[in-house]
Design an enzyme around this catalytic site. Structure first.
Site, PDB file in Angstrom:
ATOM      1  N   LYS A  33      68.733  62.424 -54.695  1.00 34.67           N
ATOM      2  CA  LYS A  33      67.565  61.974 -53.935  1.00 34.67           C
ATOM      3  C   LYS A  33      67.451  62.828 -52.677  1.00 34.67           C
ATOM      4  O   LYS A  33      68.465  63.219 -52.094  1.00 34.67           O
ATOM      5  CB  LYS A  33      67.760  60.501 -53.525  1.00 34.67           C
ATOM      6  N   GLY A  60      50.245  46.549 -56.088  1.00 36.71           N
ATOM      7  CA  GLY A  60      49.948  47.968 -55.827  1.00 36.71           C
ATOM      8  C   GLY A  60      49.784  48.713 -57.136  1.00 36.71           C
ATOM      9  O   GLY A  60      49.331  48.150 -58.138  1.00 36.71           O
TER      10      GLY A  60
HETATM   11  P1  NAI Z   1      52.644  50.517 -54.060  1.00 42.49           P
HETATM   12  O1  NAI Z   1      52.913  50.912 -52.639  1.00 42.49           O
HETATM   13  O2  NAI Z   1      51.457  51.064 -54.761  1.00 42.49           O
HETATM   14  O3  NAI Z   1      52.562  48.908 -54.156  1.00 42.49           O
HETATM   15  C1  NAI Z   1      53.383  48.040 -53.458  1.00 42.49           C
HETATM   16  C2  NAI Z   1      52.524  46.826 -53.104  1.00 42.49           C
HETATM   17  O4  NAI Z   1      53.362  45.834 -52.550  1.00 42.49           O
HETATM   18  C3  NAI Z   1      51.429  47.112 -52.079  1.00 42.49           C
HETATM   19  O5  NAI Z   1      50.192  46.649 -52.563  1.00 42.49           O
HETATM   20  C4  NAI Z   1      51.903  46.358 -50.853  1.00 42.49           C
HETATM   21  O6  NAI Z   1      50.809  45.880 -50.051  1.00 42.49           O
HETATM   22  C5  NAI Z   1      52.665  45.214 -51.466  1.00 42.49           C
HETATM   23  N1  NAI Z   1      53.647  44.554 -50.618  1.00 42.49           N
HETATM   24  C6  NAI Z   1      54.481  45.092 -49.693  1.00 42.49           C
HETATM   25  N2  NAI Z   1      55.253  44.137 -49.155  1.00 42.49           N
HETATM   26  C7  NAI Z   1      54.922  42.975 -49.764  1.00 42.49           C
HETATM   27  C8  NAI Z   1      55.373  41.629 -49.650  1.00 42.49           C
HETATM   28  N3  NAI Z   1      56.341  41.283 -48.802  1.00 42.49           N
HETATM   29  N4  NAI Z   1      54.827  40.693 -50.440  1.00 42.49           N
HETATM   30  C9  NAI Z   1      53.848  41.016 -51.320  1.00 42.49           C
HETATM   31  N5  NAI Z   1      53.364  42.272 -51.452  1.00 42.49           N
HETATM   32  C10 NAI Z   1      53.894  43.226 -50.692  1.00 42.49           C
HETATM   33  O7  NAI Z   1      53.995  50.851 -54.828  1.00 42.49           O
HETATM   34  P2  NAI Z   1      54.198  50.978 -56.395  1.00 42.49           P
HETATM   35  O8  NAI Z   1      54.149  52.394 -56.789  1.00 42.49           O
HETATM   36  O9  NAI Z   1      53.337  49.991 -57.082  1.00 42.49           O
HETATM   37  O10 NAI Z   1      55.731  50.544 -56.546  1.00 42.49           O
HETATM   38  C11 NAI Z   1      56.095  49.179 -56.491  1.00 42.49           C
HETATM   39  C12 NAI Z   1      57.614  49.076 -56.515  1.00 42.49           C
HETATM   40  O11 NAI Z   1      58.103  49.642 -57.720  1.00 42.49           O
HETATM   41  C13 NAI Z   1      58.323  49.815 -55.372  1.00 42.49           C
HETATM   42  O12 NAI Z   1      59.463  49.097 -55.008  1.00 42.49           O
HETATM   43  C14 NAI Z   1      58.740  51.120 -56.010  1.00 42.49           C
HETATM   44  O13 NAI Z   1      59.881  51.688 -55.382  1.00 42.49           O
HETATM   45  C15 NAI Z   1      59.057  50.673 -57.428  1.00 42.49           C
HETATM   46  N6  NAI Z   1      58.940  51.726 -58.423  1.00 42.49           N
HETATM   47  C16 NAI Z   1      57.749  52.380 -58.572  1.00 42.49           C
HETATM   48  C17 NAI Z   1      57.627  53.375 -59.523  1.00 42.49           C
HETATM   49  C18 NAI Z   1      56.322  54.079 -59.751  1.00 42.49           C
HETATM   50  O14 NAI Z   1      56.174  54.753 -60.789  1.00 42.49           O
HETATM   51  N7  NAI Z   1      55.336  53.955 -58.859  1.00 42.49           N
HETATM   52  C19 NAI Z   1      58.776  53.789 -60.360  1.00 42.49           C
HETATM   53  C20 NAI Z   1      59.965  52.975 -60.161  1.00 42.49           C
HETATM   54  C21 NAI Z   1      60.038  52.017 -59.202  1.00 42.49           C
END
Ligand code: NAI
Length: 350
Positions: free
Chosen positions: A79, A181
């Site tokens: 990383k 998200g």
């Molecule tokens: P994103 O940033 O698009 O979505 C995250 C969402 O969570 C946002 O809408 C945000 O407003 C919301 N959020 C933040 N804190 C919150 C809380 N306390 N309660 C409710 N909602 C809250 O991120 P994404 O890409 O959707 O990733 C989501 C998770 O999955 C992250 O932890 C990321 O590390 C993990 N992940 C994502 C991958 C990907 O392909 N994008 C791959 C593997 C893991």
């Protein structure tokens, strides 16, 4: 610009990145190259000091080794963690400098997007090194936004885990999704298509309201989502959602979601077992994204990505089966499987 550091526990190689001209300041941590080059995204975030950036890099690199091993990928774990400068800076110049550092490692580390980095950043990196993925896709080739693949993997894992633990199809179940998200929203659409009832929460009202209206989902406050009456809890926001307190109040019998590092502390894994809540290990469930990124780097097509993502469901089934038989946490079962795969590769290489 790059200085090699070493750490004993866990054993880890790391490279300090420092380029005052562009503002580049951070570290690349390489946990294992037993299965292939260390692969893992580049995080760009505010860190109070270098020590906290290093700790994050080590923890995340180790996690990538486990994730890549369990996804059957020819990659080790690594990383990059970069500290976001406090003052103004030239973003493209900073990522070009990062690209030079990646190139100096000669393929030992392969980078891509992570929290805080974008496709445009990876384009800047790609002007200095070819050891980068997460760029624009061409034709049927793998590439582009990995989050739909992540969501597909979570969906398949959840379907298998629901059959195994709850003896039910998703169409008969209620799923509470924390975070709507990129991954969470895509997962909700898949769940709605499958006939599941949805309860959603997001700190961003625009995201949750738009999705709630389209999918007829019940919207609750972020403080309630973990304790609502639901069959499945899907953490798709940030890491650390599963604390001893949140688990104590949870009504769902199954946890299966996309967020990385869902267990706030290791002992929560045992607490989940004691509470009769089945936990589908996060890094096995959410491997769809790295599967897409690694296929892009290897020059594979989308069909290869789909075939690998298809394996996530059966793999979760295998882990849950073993955990039930041995009355142990699925988190520990998955860790041991991953460690065995890495150790065997180490032995072959020796
Ligand atoms: P994103 O940033 O698009 O979505 C995250 C969402 O969570 C946002 O809408 C945000 O407003 C919301 N959020 C933040 N804190 C919150 C809380 N306390 N309660 C409710 N909602 C809250 O991120 P994404 O890409 O959707 O990733 C989501 C998770 O999955 C992250 O932890 C990321 O590390 C993990 N992940 C994502 C991958 C990907 O392909 N994008 C791959 C593997 C893991």
């Amino acid at each position: 610009m790059v200085v090699r550091l070493a750490r004993q526990n866990p054993p880890m190689q790391s490279v300090r990145l420092l380029d005052p001209e562009s503002g580049l300041d951070g570290v690349i941590a390489i946990h294992s190259t037993a299965l292939g080059p260390g692969a893992g995204g580049c995080r760009f975030w505010h860190y109070a000091d270098l020590g906290s950036a290093l700790d994050d890099a080590y923890r995340l690199a180790e996690g990538m080794s486990y994730k890549n091993a369990m996804a059957d990928l020819p990659f080790g774990g690594a990383k990059a963690v970069l500290r976001q400068p406090d003052g103004p800076f030239d973003r493209a110049a900073l990522f070009r400098a990062f690209g030079r550092a990646v190139e100096e490692l000669g393929g030992l580390y392969v980078t891509a997007e992570d929290v805080g980095t974008t496709v445009a950043d990876m384009r800047a990196v790609s002007t200095r090194t070819r050891h980068v993925a997460g760029l624009d896709p061409a034709g049927d080739m793998a590439g582009g936004d990995p989050s739909p693949w992540t969501a597909l993997g979570v969906f398949e894992a959840m379907r298998t885990a629901a059959r195994f633990t709850l003896g039910a199809e998703l169409s008969d179940l209620t799923v509470a999704v924390q975070g709507t998200g990129n991954v969470g929203a895509n997962l909700c659409r898949r769940l709605a298509d499958a006939g599941a009832r949805l309860i959603i929460a997001d700190i961003d009202p625009r995201r949750r309201n738009a999705l709630g209206a389209v999918l007829d989902a019940r919207i609750v406050d972020v403080t309630e989502i973990m304790s609502v009456e639901a069959d499945i809890f899907a953490p798709c926001a940030l890491g650390g959602a599963l604390t001893s307190q949140s688990v104590a109040g949870m009504k769902a019998r199954l946890v299966c979601g996309a967020a990385n590092n869902q267990l706030a502390t290791a002992d929560v894994a045992e607490q989940l077992v004691d509470c009769g809540i089945v936990y589908a290990p996060d890094y096995v469930v959410n491997a769809g994204g790295i599967i897409s990124v690694s296929a892009e780097y290897l020059g594979e097509d989308r069909a290869s990505v789909a075939a690998r993502v298809d394996q996530i469901g059966p793999r979760i089934g295998e882990i849950l089966e073993l955990a039930r038989r041995e009355v142990r946490s699925p988190a520990l079962v998955a860790d041991e499987m991953a460690e065995r795969i890495i150790t065997q590769a180490d032995c072959r290489a020796a």
